[in-house]
Design a protein around this motif. Structure first.
Motif, PDB file in Angstrom:
ATOM      1  N   GLY A  83     -13.897  11.424 -12.796  1.00 53.34           N
ATOM      2  CA  GLY A  83     -14.169  10.203 -12.049  1.00 53.34           C
ATOM      3  C   GLY A  83     -13.662  10.267 -10.626  1.00 53.34           C
ATOM      4  N   VAL A  84     -13.283   9.096 -10.126  1.00 55.44           N
ATOM      5  CA  VAL A  84     -12.787   8.955  -8.757  1.00 55.44           C
ATOM      6  C   VAL A  84     -11.271   8.783  -8.813  1.00 55.44           C
ATOM      7  CG1 VAL A  84     -12.879   7.549  -6.655  1.00 55.44           C
ATOM      8  CG2 VAL A  84     -14.959   7.902  -8.015  1.00 55.44           C
ATOM      9  N   GLU A  85     -10.583   9.617  -8.071  1.00 56.68           N
ATOM     10  CA  GLU A  85      -9.129   9.555  -7.991  1.00 56.68           C
ATOM     11  C   GLU A  85      -8.751   8.997  -6.626  1.00 56.68           C
ATOM     12  OE1 GLU A  85      -5.742   9.383  -9.572  1.00 56.68           O
ATOM     13  OE2 GLU A  85      -7.199  10.537 -10.725  1.00 56.68           O
ATOM     14  N   ILE A 157     -17.558   5.286  -8.672  1.00 56.58           N
ATOM     15  CA  ILE A 157     -16.828   4.058  -8.997  1.00 56.58           C
ATOM     16  C   ILE A 157     -17.621   3.222  -9.991  1.00 56.58           C
ATOM     17  CG2 ILE A 157     -16.043   1.843  -8.043  1.00 56.58           C
ATOM     18  CD1 ILE A 157     -15.287   3.452  -5.486  1.00 56.58           C
ATOM     19  N   ASP A 161     -14.838   6.606 -14.570  1.00 53.38           N
ATOM     20  CA  ASP A 161     -13.496   6.046 -14.464  1.00 53.38           C
ATOM     21  C   ASP A 161     -12.949   6.237 -13.057  1.00 53.38           C
ATOM     22  OD1 ASP A 161     -13.417   5.277 -17.113  1.00 53.38           O
ATOM     23  OD2 ASP A 161     -12.495   7.140 -17.788  1.00 53.38           O
ATOM     24  N   THR A 162     -12.126   5.297 -12.656  1.00 55.33           N
ATOM     25  CA  THR A 162     -11.427   5.386 -11.379  1.00 55.33           C
ATOM     26  C   THR A 162      -9.941   5.196 -11.654  1.00 55.33           C
ATOM     27  OG1 THR A 162     -13.318   4.493 -10.170  1.00 55.33           O
ATOM     28  CG2 THR A 162     -11.172   4.373  -9.079  1.00 55.33           C
ATOM     29  N   VAL A 189     -12.745  -1.766  -6.313  1.00 50.48           N
ATOM     30  CA  VAL A 189     -13.015  -0.915  -7.476  1.00 50.48           C
ATOM     31  C   VAL A 189     -13.292  -1.743  -8.719  1.00 50.48           C
ATOM     32  CG1 VAL A 189     -11.904   0.722  -9.063  1.00 50.48           C
ATOM     33  CG2 VAL A 189     -11.770   1.085  -6.584  1.00 50.48           C
TER      34      VAL A 189
END
Length: 191
Positions: A83-85, A157, A161-162, A189
Motif C-alpha cells: 500500500g501507501v506508506e 490510498i 492499505d495506508t 486518507v
C-alpha cells in the motif's frame, strides 16, 4: 530572498530535486531557512544530526549507531506491504531509504519532513538518490492541500492499505510543527 538551496545541497541531490521534485525545490527556495543543527559522525562513522532544542542537546538518530534509525520503521511495515506508506520525519534519511530498499512492494512512499532545516541537512550530507529518483516517492515539507500533494498516490490510498508512521524523536521534539500536518494527511486518507 529565499534559501539558496543549490549552495547547500549535494550536486546530485540538487539535480534530482530539480528533475523529479520541482515543487519541493521551489518550496525550499521560497523559504528563508538554513540547515538545522550540526552534522556529526557517530561511533560507526555514520552521520547524525545534533540539535539544540530548548537548551537540550538531542540527536535525531541513535547516538551509538545512527543507521539503526531504520528500526523505527521497518518492524512496523509488513515485508509484503503493497500500500501507501506515509512517514512523518525523515531526519538524514536512513529509515526512509531502508523502507524503500527493503519493502519493495510498497506502492508509494510519502515523506513529510516539516522542519526544512533538517531536510536541508539531509540533502547536504547524504546521497538521497534512491529516494529522489524513485517515482513511488514524494517528499513534502508541510503540505497545506493533501489531495493535491498526494494526487500521485490517490489510487493506492483508495484501493490499498495506508500506514502512517512517525519518527519518534523528530515527532516528539517538533510535535507542534508535525501534528497539524499529520491531522490534515490523516483526514485526507480517511475520507
Amino acid at each position: 530572498m529565499g534559501t539558496q538551496v543549490k549552495e547547500y545541497v549535494l550536486p546530485d541531490n540538487y539535480r534530482l530535486l530539480k528533475k523529479n521534485h520541482p515543487a519541493l525545490l521551489a518550496e525550499l527556495e521560497n523559504l528563508n531557512t538554513f540547515p538545522a543543527g550540526q552534522v556529526v559522525s557517530g561511533p560507526t562513522g555514520a552521520l547524525n544530526l545534533k540539535l539544540e532544542v530548548d537548551s537540550e542537546t538531542i540527536f535525531l538518530h541513535p547516538e551509538k549507531d545512527p543507521e539503526s534509525d531504520k528500526n523505527y520503521f521497518l518492524p512496523n511495515i509488513p515485508v509484503n506491504f503493497s500500500g501507501v506508506e506515509i512517514l512523518f520525519g525523515m531526519g538524514l534519511g536512513y529509515g526512509a531509504t531502508a523502507v524503500l530498499q527493503q519493502r519493495k512492494d510498497i506502492r508509494n512512499l510519502v515523506i513529510i519532513e516539516s522542519e526544512p532545516g533538517i531536510l536541508l541537512q539531509a540533502l547536504a550530507h547524504m546521497d538521497l538518490a534512491d529516494l529522489l529518483n524513485d517515482p513511488r516517492v514524494i517528499v513534502g515539507i508541510a503540505p497545506e492541500d493533501p489531495p493535491v500533494f498526494m494526487a500521485f498516490a490517490q489510487k493506492g490510498i483508495a484501493f490499498e492499505d495506508t500506514q502512517i508512521l512517525e519518527h519518534p524523536i523528530i515527532f516528539k521534539q517538533f510535535h507542534t510543527t508535525y501534528k497539524p500536518v499529520q491531522d490534515r494527511i490523516f483526514a485526507h486518507v480517511n475520507q
